[in-house]
Scaffold this motif. Structure first.
Motif, mmCIF file in Angstrom:
data_model
loop_
_atom_site.group_PDB
_atom_site.id
_atom_site.type_symbol
_atom_site.label_atom_id
_atom_site.label_comp_id
_atom_site.label_asym_id
_atom_site.label_seq_id
_atom_site.Cartn_x
_atom_site.Cartn_y
_atom_site.Cartn_z
ATOM 1 N N VAL A 100 14.651 -15.347 -9.646
ATOM 2 C CA VAL A 100 14.322 -16.583 -10.145
ATOM 3 C C VAL A 100 12.939 -17.044 -9.322
ATOM 4 C CG1 VAL A 100 16.807 -17.495 -9.880
ATOM 5 C CG2 VAL A 100 15.421 -17.459 -8.044
ATOM 6 N N ALA A 101 12.397 -16.101 -8.550
ATOM 7 C CA ALA A 101 10.829 -16.576 -8.089
ATOM 8 C C ALA A 101 10.050 -15.697 -8.456
ATOM 9 C CB ALA A 101 11.192 -16.612 -6.493
ATOM 10 N N GLY A 102 10.471 -14.873 -9.753
ATOM 11 C CA GLY A 102 9.388 -14.111 -10.234
ATOM 12 C C GLY A 102 9.389 -12.609 -9.744
ATOM 13 N N PRO A 103 8.358 -11.825 -10.357
ATOM 14 C CA PRO A 103 8.339 -10.523 -10.189
ATOM 15 C C PRO A 103 7.608 -10.209 -8.530
ATOM 16 C CG PRO A 103 6.495 -11.174 -11.401
ATOM 17 C CD PRO A 103 7.326 -12.232 -11.475
ATOM 18 N N ALA A 104 7.931 -8.866 -8.253
ATOM 19 C CA ALA A 104 7.596 -8.770 -6.737
ATOM 20 C C ALA A 104 6.115 -8.057 -6.938
ATOM 21 C CB ALA A 104 8.428 -7.471 -6.295
ATOM 22 N N LEU A 105 5.852 -7.370 -7.858
ATOM 23 C CA LEU A 105 4.610 -6.782 -8.005
ATOM 24 C C LEU A 105 3.533 -7.601 -8.623
ATOM 25 C CD1 LEU A 105 5.381 -3.148 -8.851
ATOM 26 C CD2 LEU A 105 4.771 -3.925 -6.830
ATOM 27 N N LEU A 106 2.345 -7.157 -9.056
ATOM 28 C CA LEU A 106 1.302 -7.934 -9.507
ATOM 29 C C LEU A 106 1.375 -8.384 -10.981
ATOM 30 C CD1 LEU A 106 -1.640 -6.450 -7.613
ATOM 31 C CD2 LEU A 106 -0.496 -8.421 -6.705
ATOM 32 N N PHE A 107 2.653 -8.582 -11.402
ATOM 33 C CA PHE A 107 2.560 -9.199 -12.635
ATOM 34 C C PHE A 107 2.587 -10.899 -12.684
ATOM 35 C CE2 PHE A 107 5.336 -5.018 -12.360
ATOM 36 C CZ PHE A 107 4.495 -4.584 -13.323
ATOM 37 N N VAL A 108 2.157 -11.322 -13.817
ATOM 38 C CA VAL A 108 2.033 -12.803 -13.787
ATOM 39 C C VAL A 108 3.432 -13.392 -13.862
ATOM 40 C CG1 VAL A 108 1.196 -14.834 -15.209
ATOM 41 C CG2 VAL A 108 -0.193 -12.584 -15.071
ATOM 42 N N SER A 109 3.988 -14.361 -13.048
ATOM 43 C CA SER A 109 4.908 -15.041 -13.185
ATOM 44 C C SER A 109 5.112 -16.275 -14.274
ATOM 45 C CB SER A 109 5.189 -15.851 -11.723
ATOM 46 O OG SER A 109 5.059 -14.950 -10.723
ATOM 47 N N THR A 110 6.081 -16.518 -14.737
ATOM 48 C CA THR A 110 6.216 -17.813 -15.600
ATOM 49 C C THR A 110 5.989 -19.037 -14.811
ATOM 50 O OG1 THR A 110 8.341 -18.022 -15.417
ATOM 51 C CG2 THR A 110 7.856 -16.657 -17.048
ATOM 52 N N PRO A 111 5.448 -20.101 -15.532
ATOM 53 C CA PRO A 111 5.067 -21.248 -14.791
ATOM 54 C C PRO A 111 6.518 -21.583 -13.845
ATOM 55 C CG PRO A 111 4.230 -21.492 -16.554
ATOM 56 C CD PRO A 111 4.845 -20.270 -16.889
ATOM 57 N N GLN A 154 0.930 -1.345 -0.131
ATOM 58 C CA GLN A 154 0.124 0.033 -0.123
ATOM 59 C C GLN A 154 0.825 1.250 0.076
ATOM 60 O OE1 GLN A 154 -3.352 0.511 0.055
ATOM 61 N NE2 GLN A 154 -3.980 -1.716 0.267
ATOM 62 N N SER A 155 1.970 1.140 0.652
ATOM 63 C CA SER A 155 2.729 2.505 0.800
ATOM 64 C C SER A 155 3.764 2.704 -0.540
ATOM 65 C CB SER A 155 3.644 2.318 1.805
ATOM 66 O OG SER A 155 4.679 1.291 1.908
ATOM 67 N N GLY A 156 3.612 1.412 -1.084
ATOM 68 C CA GLY A 156 4.774 1.559 -2.473
ATOM 69 C C GLY A 156 6.157 1.237 -2.085
ATOM 70 N N ASP A 157 6.477 0.695 -0.880
ATOM 71 C CA ASP A 157 7.687 0.207 -0.452
ATOM 72 C C ASP A 157 8.396 -0.883 -1.478
ATOM 73 O OD1 ASP A 157 7.885 2.244 1.317
ATOM 74 O OD2 ASP A 157 7.696 0.952 3.195
ATOM 75 N N TYR A 158 7.379 -1.662 -2.086
ATOM 76 C CA TYR A 158 7.840 -2.696 -2.784
ATOM 77 C C TYR A 158 8.754 -2.252 -4.111
ATOM 78 C CZ TYR A 158 4.462 -6.223 -1.607
ATOM 79 O OH TYR A 158 3.614 -7.033 -0.950
ATOM 80 N N LEU A 159 8.396 -0.843 -4.139
ATOM 81 C CA LEU A 159 9.433 -0.210 -5.504
ATOM 82 C C LEU A 159 10.259 0.642 -5.331
ATOM 83 C CD1 LEU A 159 6.348 0.403 -7.977
ATOM 84 C CD2 LEU A 159 7.949 -1.496 -8.270
ATOM 85 N N GLY A 160 10.181 1.167 -3.933
ATOM 86 C CA GLY A 160 11.082 2.260 -3.531
ATOM 87 C C GLY A 160 12.162 1.917 -2.681
ATOM 88 N N HIS A 161 12.523 0.429 -2.539
ATOM 89 C CA HIS A 161 13.714 0.227 -1.750
ATOM 90 C C HIS A 161 14.368 -0.927 -2.316
ATOM 91 C CE1 HIS A 161 12.446 2.811 1.655
ATOM 92 N NE2 HIS A 161 11.202 2.208 1.574
ATOM 93 N N GLY A 194 12.678 -3.992 -0.916
ATOM 94 C CA GLY A 194 11.204 -3.798 -1.165
ATOM 95 C C GLY A 194 11.004 -5.159 -1.848
ATOM 96 N N THR A 195 11.758 -5.665 -2.700
ATOM 97 C CA THR A 195 11.306 -7.122 -3.193
ATOM 98 C C THR A 195 11.131 -8.303 -2.061
ATOM 99 O OG1 THR A 195 12.398 -6.869 -5.151
ATOM 100 C CG2 THR A 195 12.068 -9.120 -4.878
ATOM 101 N N LEU A 196 12.324 -8.165 -0.931
ATOM 102 C CA LEU A 196 12.025 -8.791 0.020
ATOM 103 C C LEU A 196 10.764 -8.734 0.915
ATOM 104 C CD1 LEU A 196 13.794 -11.148 1.761
ATOM 105 C CD2 LEU A 196 14.872 -9.028 2.881
ATOM 106 N N LEU A 197 10.314 -7.458 1.104
ATOM 107 C CA LEU A 197 9.100 -7.332 1.928
ATOM 108 C C LEU A 197 8.177 -7.854 1.003
ATOM 109 C CD1 LEU A 197 9.538 -3.402 2.609
ATOM 110 C CD2 LEU A 197 9.666 -5.153 4.416
#
Length: 414
Positions: free
Chosen positions: A275-286, A43-50, A54-57
């Motif tokens: 290797v475990a896919g994107p952090a945001l709500l993008f679709v991961s590969t199988p 909600q705060s956008g910390d996924y992208l800002g750090h 951010g990915t670890l969060l």
């Protein structure tokens, strides 16, 4: 407190039906707070800002995997212990009533609060209300109502509750004896089904149905299987003077909590890489989705394992501290109510979505969720659980799944 029974030469197997695992209470709180933290960070956008942090969060959704491993362990152990003692499982009707009274009252309160008070849910139809109250949202739509988006995992928990008696019938039959290789074979099958679902079947289903098949139970059977495997090892270690090497290895690893948690942290750091896919709500590969799924299974398993097997020591003493265990007791209400509280925090502060202020949002959400969860625990959860226990036959010894740490839920949980 040791969770193992002493074996006396020539004595009957000392399998315990309802041992205590106080550390697991605290681990429920860890799972709930991890889920809360990842949602506030989004909600705060910390996924992208750090950057990497951010990915670890974003990977703190590992809390869901912790819930599922705990549920797999706690709920299956009663079946396995009863099989080892050649006793029949508890009646399915009694089991279902206890599961219903354990999770549904607080869930229903959360649905009413979310649909009535969150502006984005204004105009919800009677059908929307019915789907949410029946926990069917993920089967009917790819999007859940605001304030209820975390409930996809509760839907998975409920599906596991419904399937578990059948799984245990396949694994142990009616009244034993316990055949460990038969249980292991079932776990291997469940893991294969989960992998197939994540890699292929779930994606095919996604094109055919309106719901979200990749958030259905088959995708997460691996996580529950880890817990069932721990339950099998625990029962076998109590049952046999000379248990299999695999069970001994799990026990020995669980007695090294520092090593388990260090390995869990290392694997979580790996899961925060691409290797475990994107952090945001993008679709991961199988392949990314499967990698993340398996990494989470190992991370959650390594976090839970010491709670099952660690003996007396600093780790058990600290995580068995009554205030921490109480956080575990209210963790299910924290899980359910934290998103409505988060929406309230965002509305009252006026902070925009993805606009920063991450620590303030997190702190206010934690404080508000603790207050709301304490009230829900005292006013809703405990009365429902007391009613469930009043339905027990007089003099019946409590089964493991009656213990206060049981969620899931955790799912979330448990």
């Amino acid at each position: 407190m040791s969770t193992e029974a002493e074996q006396v030469p020539g004595a009957e197997p000392a399998v315990q039906l309802a041992p205590l695992f106080p550390v697991l209470d605290t681990l429920r709180a860890v799972g709930a707070l991890a889920v809360l933290t990842t949602h506030t960070a989004f909600q705060s956008g910390d996924y992208l800002g750090h950057g990497y942090l951010g990915t670890l969060l974003s990977r703190l959704d590992i809390g869901v995997a912790i819930f599922f491993v705990l549920s797999g362990f706690l709920l299956s152990r009663s079946y396995l212990a009863r099989a080892a003692l050649r006793r029949p499982p508890q009646p399915v009707g009694r089991y279902a009533l206890k599961r219903l009274l354990r999770i549904y009252p607080v869930y229903a309160v959360t649905v009413v609060l979310a649909l009535l008070l969150i502006p984005e849910n204004d105009g919800a139809s009677a059908g929307d209300w019915l789907r949410s109250l029946l926990l069917l949202d993920t089967y009917a739509s790819a999007r859940l109502p605001q304030g209820l988006t975390q409930m996809w995992s509760l839907g998975v928990e409920v599906a596991f509750y419904a399937l578990l008696p059948l799984l245990m019938l396949v694994a142990v039959g009616r009244g034993g004896p316990l055949r460990p290789l038969r249980v292991v074979g079932l776990l291997m099958l469940l893991t294969a089904v989960s992998a197939a679902w994540v890699l292929d079947i779930g994606h095919r289903m996604d094109e055919l149905v309106a719901g979200a098949p990749l958030t259905w139970l088959p995708a997460f059977l691996t996580w529950f299987s880890v817990g069932i495997g721990f339950a099998l090892a625990h029962v076998v270690l109590q049952q046999r003077p000379g248990p299999p090497r695999a069970a001994l290895a799990l026990r020995d690893l669980g007695r090294m909590p520092g090593a388990c948690w260090a390995m869990a942290l290392g694997l979580l750091l790996v899961a925060a890489t691409p290797v475990a896919g994107p952090a945001l709500l993008f679709v991961s590969t199988p392949s990314e989705a499967l990698t993340k799924n398996l990494l989470y299974a190992f991370v959650a398993g390594l976090l839970v394992l010491p709670g099952v097997f660690a003996g007396p020591g600093a780790f058990s003493q600290v995580l068995s501290w009554p205030p921490l265990r109480h956080l575990g007791h209210i963790s299910y209400s924290i899980f359910c109510l934290h998103l409505p509280v988060l929406h309230l925090v965002m509305g009252l502060t006026g902070y925009p979505l993805f606009g920063g202020h991450g620590f303030t949002i997190w702190l206010l959400t934690v404080l508000g969720s603790l207050v709301a969860a304490e009230l829900a625990y005292r006013l809703v959860e405990r009365p429902a659980m007391r009613f469930a226990h009043r339905r027990e036959p007089p003099g019946r010894a409590p089964a493991l799944e009656d213990a206060p740490m049981t969620h899931a839920t955790t799912a979330t949980t448990r």
